[in-house]
Design an enzyme around this catalytic site. Structure first.
Site, PDB file in Angstrom:
ATOM      1  CB  CYS A 274      57.093  49.092  43.042  1.00  0.00           C
ATOM      2  SG  CYS A 274      55.409  48.608  42.587  1.00  0.00           S
ATOM      3  CG  HIS A 357      51.774  50.839  43.096  1.00  0.00           C
ATOM      4  ND1 HIS A 357      52.567  51.773  43.710  1.00  0.00           N
ATOM      5  CD2 HIS A 357      52.407  50.516  41.950  1.00  0.00           C
ATOM      6  CE1 HIS A 357      53.625  52.024  42.969  1.00  0.00           C
ATOM      7  NE2 HIS A 357      53.556  51.263  41.892  1.00  0.00           N
ATOM      8  CD  GLU A 359      50.480  52.875  46.165  1.00  0.00           C
ATOM      9  OE1 GLU A 359      50.946  53.229  45.065  1.00  0.00           O
ATOM     10  OE2 GLU A 359      50.803  51.810  46.732  1.00  0.00           O
TER      11      GLU A 359
END
Length: 392
Positions: A274, A357, A359
């Site tokens: 990001c 993202h 994660e």
């Protein structure tokens, strides 16, 4: 007993939404109004540093059903300026809950307005674009509804990283293992092959640190103001550029630092997510621009050439594909909703980044492989370095 009071949401296009609040009277929250399309994960959203300076509209019609627990925080405190929701649940039902969402709002002075037509609001934001606005429970002082809007800075050109980056260096000691992770994560842990990762904190989420730790990495988190000399003094095996809030082009110290790292041609893998993706792109000579209403949700398709991942995204800026140097950079992913750049890699050096993202806190797990790729790059380059030194 809860006290329900009237509240107003006012946007810079002069639209006014009347609702209710359970906050104390006299509170005002100002910021950029954006919307999130996720059906779950409001606790992670509230504590994501990338939402600094923003008021979040949740498209899911009811918030608070699962309360607040002690495990799902992405940082130590909430970063949103305010919350807009259709319905607010005050009696949660979840075995992990330690407090209600309302108690969390009140404890952290988060201004919330509910009871408005969020579908109408989101349609407005999609057509007109994200805009500044405010929530107020101090209705008696609002002789001119638009005057408070003049004090809210534009998100474009705003450096919010300085508000969220760590003020001191620290080692991440947390470690969690989730059953849904790939089996090779467990093998990394069992082999105890720890690689030293320097994380540049532009507003890092805890789940990123957990994932790196799960993949056998020891982690040192440095401020966004860290210099090249400071970074290299730790002798890192890899460098990670984190997510963060605001306009990436305004984070000049981070851009200069990464640019200096790249100019040294050091064979240390670099991975950005990001804001980190945007910083890496800017350091490579690209430019960024503000999206009309940003990407905030858990179901954004990203991919290229017959491969698609469902991804979690949260950003208001994107990299201009026309400014990426094609002789150095390859585009690896596109956002398949609007075809903006969602991933890049360097053609000759171990540098790569994504505008989403992997994660997944909260979100899908399609992109988990990127952490594995990062660790494999580190292992390959460490092995090649050791072989070169041995030959010398």
């Amino acid at each position: 007993m809860l006290s329900i009071i009237p509240a107003l949401l006012v946007l810079e296009d002069k639209s006014v939404y009347k609702g209710w609040s359970l906050n104390e009277p006299g509170l005002v929250a100002m910021g950029e109004i954006v919307f999130n399309t996720g059906m779950t994960g409001y606790q992670e959203v509230l504590t994501d540093p990338s939402y600094t300076g923003q008021i979040i509209t949740f498209s899911y019609p009811e918030l608070g059903n699962t309360g607040i627990n002690l495990e799902d925080f992405e940082s130590s405190y909430p970063h949103v300026r305010g919350v807009i929701v259709k319905n607010l649940c005050t009696i949660p039902s979840n075995f992990r809950a330690t407090q209600t969402l309302l108690e969390y709002f009140q404890k952290n002075n988060i201004v919330v307005i509910y009871g408005i037509d969020t579908r109408r609001l989101i349609k407005n934001l999609r057509q007109a674009g994200s805009m500044n606005g405010y929530i107020s429970t101090d209705l008696f002082k609002l002789n001119d509804l638009l005057s408070p809007l003049k004090t809210i800075p534009s998100m474009q050109g705003l450096n919010l990283v300085q508000e969220v980056t760590t003020s001191f260096n620290y080692s991440w000691k947390g470690n969690q293992y989730y059953d849904w992770l790939q089996k090779n994560v467990k093998s990394y842990q069992m082999r105890r092959k720890h690689y030293k990762i320097i994380v540049i904190d532009f507003g890092v989420k805890r789940n990123i640190l957990r994932r790196l730790s799960n993949y056998g990495c020891s982690i040192i988190v440095l401020s966004a103001t860290a210099t090249v000399q400071e970074i290299l003094s730790f002798k890192p095996d890899g460098i990670f550029l984190s997510n963060g809030p605001g306009d990436p082009a305004s984070v000049m110290n981070g851009i200069v630092t990464v640019k200096n790292l790249l100019s040294m041609n050091i064979a240390i893998p670099i991975f950005g997510i990001c804001m980190g993706h945007q910083i890496l792109s800017l350091a490579l000579g690209a430019k960024t621009f503000k999206l009309k209403f940003g990407h905030h949700g858990l179901n954004h398709p990203a991919g290229l050439v017959k491969r698609t991942e469902v991804t979690s995204q949260n950003h208001g800026f994107a990299v201009d594909s026309k400014t990426l140097p094609p002789n150095l950079i390859k585009i690896t992913h596109l956002n398949l909703n609007d075809f903006t750049v969602a991933g890049i890699c360097h053609r000759y050096q171990p540098y790569f980044s994504v505008q989403y993202h992997p994660e997944a806190g909260p979100g899908p797990h399609d992109a988990e492989y990127l952490f594995d790729h990062f660790v494999k790059l580190i292992r390959i380059f460490k092995k090649n370095l050791a072989t070169t030194i041995k030959k010398l």
